[in-house]
Every structure is written in C-alpha cells, then in structure tokens.
Design a protein around this motif. Sequence first.
Motif, PDB file in Angstrom:
ATOM      1  N   VAL A 123      -3.268  11.281  -2.625  1.00 49.34           N
ATOM      2  CA  VAL A 123      -3.760  10.062  -3.267  1.00 49.34           C
ATOM      3  C   VAL A 123      -5.076   9.676  -2.604  1.00 49.34           C
ATOM      4  N   ALA A 124      -6.119   9.535  -3.377  1.00 48.03           N
ATOM      5  CA  ALA A 124      -7.414   9.125  -2.834  1.00 48.03           C
ATOM      6  C   ALA A 124      -7.350   7.670  -2.400  1.00 48.03           C
ATOM      7  N   GLN A 156       0.829  -1.201   0.000  1.00 48.96           N
ATOM      8  CA  GLN A 156       0.000   0.000   0.000  1.00 48.96           C
ATOM      9  C   GLN A 156       0.868   1.256   0.000  1.00 48.96           C
ATOM     10  N   LEU A 157       1.882   1.273   0.884  1.00 48.51           N
ATOM     11  CA  LEU A 157       2.755   2.454   1.008  1.00 48.51           C
ATOM     12  C   LEU A 157       3.578   2.653  -0.261  1.00 48.51           C
ATOM     13  N   ALA A 158       4.008   1.558  -0.842  1.00 46.56           N
ATOM     14  CA  ALA A 158       4.822   1.667  -2.068  1.00 46.56           C
ATOM     15  C   ALA A 158       3.987   2.216  -3.223  1.00 46.56           C
ATOM     16  N   ILE A 186      -2.785   6.089   5.667  1.00 47.10           N
ATOM     17  CA  ILE A 186      -3.645   7.262   5.530  1.00 47.10           C
ATOM     18  C   ILE A 186      -2.811   8.528   5.461  1.00 47.10           C
ATOM     19  N   ASN A 187      -1.810   8.646   6.412  1.00 47.42           N
ATOM     20  CA  ASN A 187      -0.969   9.842   6.433  1.00 47.42           C
ATOM     21  C   ASN A 187      -0.174   9.986   5.139  1.00 47.42           C
ATOM     22  N   ALA A 188       0.312   8.846   4.637  1.00 50.68           N
ATOM     23  CA  ALA A 188       1.084   8.888   3.392  1.00 50.68           C
ATOM     24  C   ALA A 188       0.193   9.318   2.222  1.00 50.68           C
TER      25      ALA A 188
END
Length: 538
Positions: free
Chosen positions: A223-224, A191-193, A215-217
Amino acid sequence: MNKVYVIGHRHPDTDSICSAIGYAELLNSKEPGKYVPARCGDINPETRFVLERFGVEAPLFIESVEPNVSDLPFTYPLSARADVPTIEVVAMMDEHGVRNMPIVDDEGRLLGLVSEHGLARAYVTRTKIQQLSITPIKLETLAKILDARIVVPGKDLLEGRVHIAIDALHVSLSRLTSSDVAIVGDNEPAQLALISAGIAALIIADGSPVGDRMINAAVARNVAVLATSLDAFGVGKMINLSLPASMVMATDVPRIAISDPLEYVKDVVSNSKYRTACVVEGDNRLLGMVSRNTFVDDIHKSVILVDHNEYSQAVDGIEKADVMEIVDHHRLGAITTLKPIRFLNDPVGSTSTIITRKFIESGVEPTPSTAGLLLSGVLSDTLALKMSTTTPEDERAVNYLAGIAGVDAGAFGIELVQQGIELENVPLHELLLRDTKHYNLFEKSVVISQVTVPSFEFSASHAGEIRANVAALREETGADFFVALFTNVFENASDLFAAADEVNLAKMGMAEQPKRLDGVMSRKKDFLPQFGNMLRRL
C-alpha cells in the motif's frame, strides 16, 4: 519585419503585374525582404506568357488588404495536452498571465479550453457534489500535487475513489476497494485498519506523524503511503485539481482562421464568455490564441499602389490599409489618405516606364528577368510603342530594358501583341472582363472594357453576341454605362459597344453599334476625355 505589399488594380494587365514585381525588386535592394509584389486578380494569358518567358513566379494573390489575424504581431502560442493535470494547467496560466489555456491532443489539434470561468464552474459553483475520485495518475505526480513525500511506494499508477476517513471506521472500511485511496489524520489504529483493508494508497494529512508499525504494515500489503502537511479538505481540493485537463475543459471555444478579418474577430472575442478565440488551421490544428488584449493598437496592412489611384480599381479593403505610396500614369482618382505620402503620377505610356526611371535614378540595374518584365509592361501598355500615349521616355526605357534582358524589342513586341489578341476559345463574357476599368464620372458609374483585336472582322461577326453580353455586364456590375472598345492596333481605330439608358445613348450618338472610332487606341487618352465631356453635357 512588417511587410509592404506592392499591388496593382483589380483586373491586372501586364503593366500592372510587371511594375509591381519590378518596384518590389528595386525597393528590396535597400531593405531586403520587406516588399512583396502582389495582385488582386487573375493573371491574363498575355501576362502568363510574359512570366513564363522570363521565368518569374506570379505575384502573391491577395483578395483583400483589410487587416486579418495574420497581421497581429502576437497570438498566444500556448497550449497544454489533454492528459496534463488541471493544476499544472492552472500553474501555466499563472506563469504566463493568461486566463485561458487551449487544450490539444498529441497531434496539436484543438480539443477545448481551460478557463478561469470554467474552473470556477467546475470547482466553486457545482450544484451536485460528486464522489471524489482519481483518474489514472502516477504516484509521483500525485505526491507533487499534494506537496507530499512518498513514505512507502506502492502501485505506480493510481485510479479509483477517494475516501476521507471521518465516518465511523467500520463505515469507511465497508466502502473501500483495492483500487481506492483513503485520507486519514493522526490516528494510528485507523491507519492500520485502512491498510489492512488492502486499499491502493493511504494519504496521511495535516502533517501527522508516520509510525514504524504503519510503514511496515504498508510495505507488507504493498500500500503506497503519502504524507502531506495539507489538511483533509486541502487534500481533497488538490485531488480535484489532479483531474486531467480534458475533464474540466470547455468545448464551446470560438474558433477563427488566420485569414479572418480583424473586425469580425473582434466581435467574436467580445461576444465570447471567455473573451478569447483560438486560431486554427483547416484540420483544427491550433496556431494560437487571441484575447481582448490583442487589439490594443490599430493594425493596418501597408501597401504601395501601382498603375492606378482610384478606390473603384483598388484591392478590397483599401480603405482600411496604410497606403504608403502611389505610382501611376493615369488620370487622378479619388483615393484619400490620413497622412502625406509619395505620389508619382506621370503621363507616360506605362507604369513600367516610371519604375524603369526609378531604377536608373537609384543607380540600380534590374535583373535580366525583371528587365524583361518591365519591357513587357511598356510594350503591352503602348501596343509595341504604337499607342498615342507613347512618349520618348517609353522608347528610351524599351531600349534600356531590351539590352539588359537580351531580347529584340521589335520582334518581342510583335509576339507580345499577338499574345494579347489571342481570342480563340475564350468565352466572350471572360474576354470583356479581362481588361476593365471602373470610373465615377459626373455622378455616373462607368465601366470601360478594352479588347485588342487583329481586325474588325471579329467585332462585326460577333456584334449581336457582344451587345447582349455588354447589356448583361451592365446589369452584373450595376453600372450606369458599360462600354466595350474593340481596338485594332493595325488600323489605329476602335469599335465601340455600349449599354446604358437608351435616351442617354441616343444623346451621345451611340444608338447604332458598333460605332467606329478612328484614332481611338488609348482608353485613358483617346477615349475617356471625349466620353467624359459627353457625360458632362447630359
């Protein structure tokens, strides 16, 4: 309310038009708006003069009473705009219980059809698997389609390819652009990548948890993020259904007009792979939709016939109409009905006389304008009460109607006769077709035309031209006999011209033309019985 058309014969004269208008008014006094005066032919100059004199519009023109699309009690008034997501179109089809949905532009013009048949081809029987993508769609709309919650709002409008992150992560990352959408499950590093790659939106499938770090990223990179309980396959399927209707609609939908006969429409619908046809106006504006279910019941136009009672004289399609009543003053013809009907046939001088009697018997007084029309009908058919067909009842009707209309019957009768014998600047072919009646007598097809003339000078000076036109009209109509009577109302006689087999004309004493017929004024009373007897002896 089902309309009932009150209509006269194919070549309407003044009596035919005026009796239709008058009877419709009488019937509407009890059932307002139900009865419509109609005609199936052109208005002749005499009748036009009468209508203008009393300020009345010509009856509705009806070319045929064969049932058409306009007679259907219901055509599905459903449609969806081209930019509506397909899934919403499917929901509308399910809500209304239909298998097809017309697609229109912003002006309501038909573009195509979304059908169960088309959806199956688009989503089930594809032979080529295409790259999953999203056309311009609002984030909120996508969330609704996926039954998802918006965890992080990003771009309001999404458009791009959709990737399901099931490959090795570095493979997925190498394919993504800033406009793309990725689908991922319960894998926070992935997800983060994906968010770090700067995609437009991330869809977290299968009800996977959404962590604060992700969420923070996402907030930081705009990014939605959508979270849904659907699995990755379900998300892909629903995104396919998010495509606008214009991308999955078919454009080969059959189109029909509101005036098309139902027999033709039934064939169109039955032969369509959609079992549907769309009703459109001339500018392709959608009016409705017709399917097989529309034709459950037989549909017929309801008509009342005035001033005739024969198929050969009736409006086209009469065999498929529901004849409710006949009011006439001619000989009995050959119209048959499937159920008992009211049939009033009285040998008076005009049908307008019979309608006048009906007004009196009903205790209803015609309006002054309608009284003027009925008066015109009586005076026209009896040639100002000079015809041999004139009866005392016709004379009483004239006195009654003239009082209501506020006109001098004698002066108006002369004026009307003059209008009826206006021959200047009228082509002879048109003159001969103004007032024709078609008969089937002793297995012979007969057409009898009648022209009123101020003197016999006209038929004498135009004899050669008349004979040529009568012969041509016999060929044109396919009749065994075409007869033209040039009737002089002031001399109580008619000149006869006829086209037929030469042997038959000789046997009937009609070889020399014109033939003067003294005392012959009325086609139906003075000429037809005698002519019919001659045909019988052939």
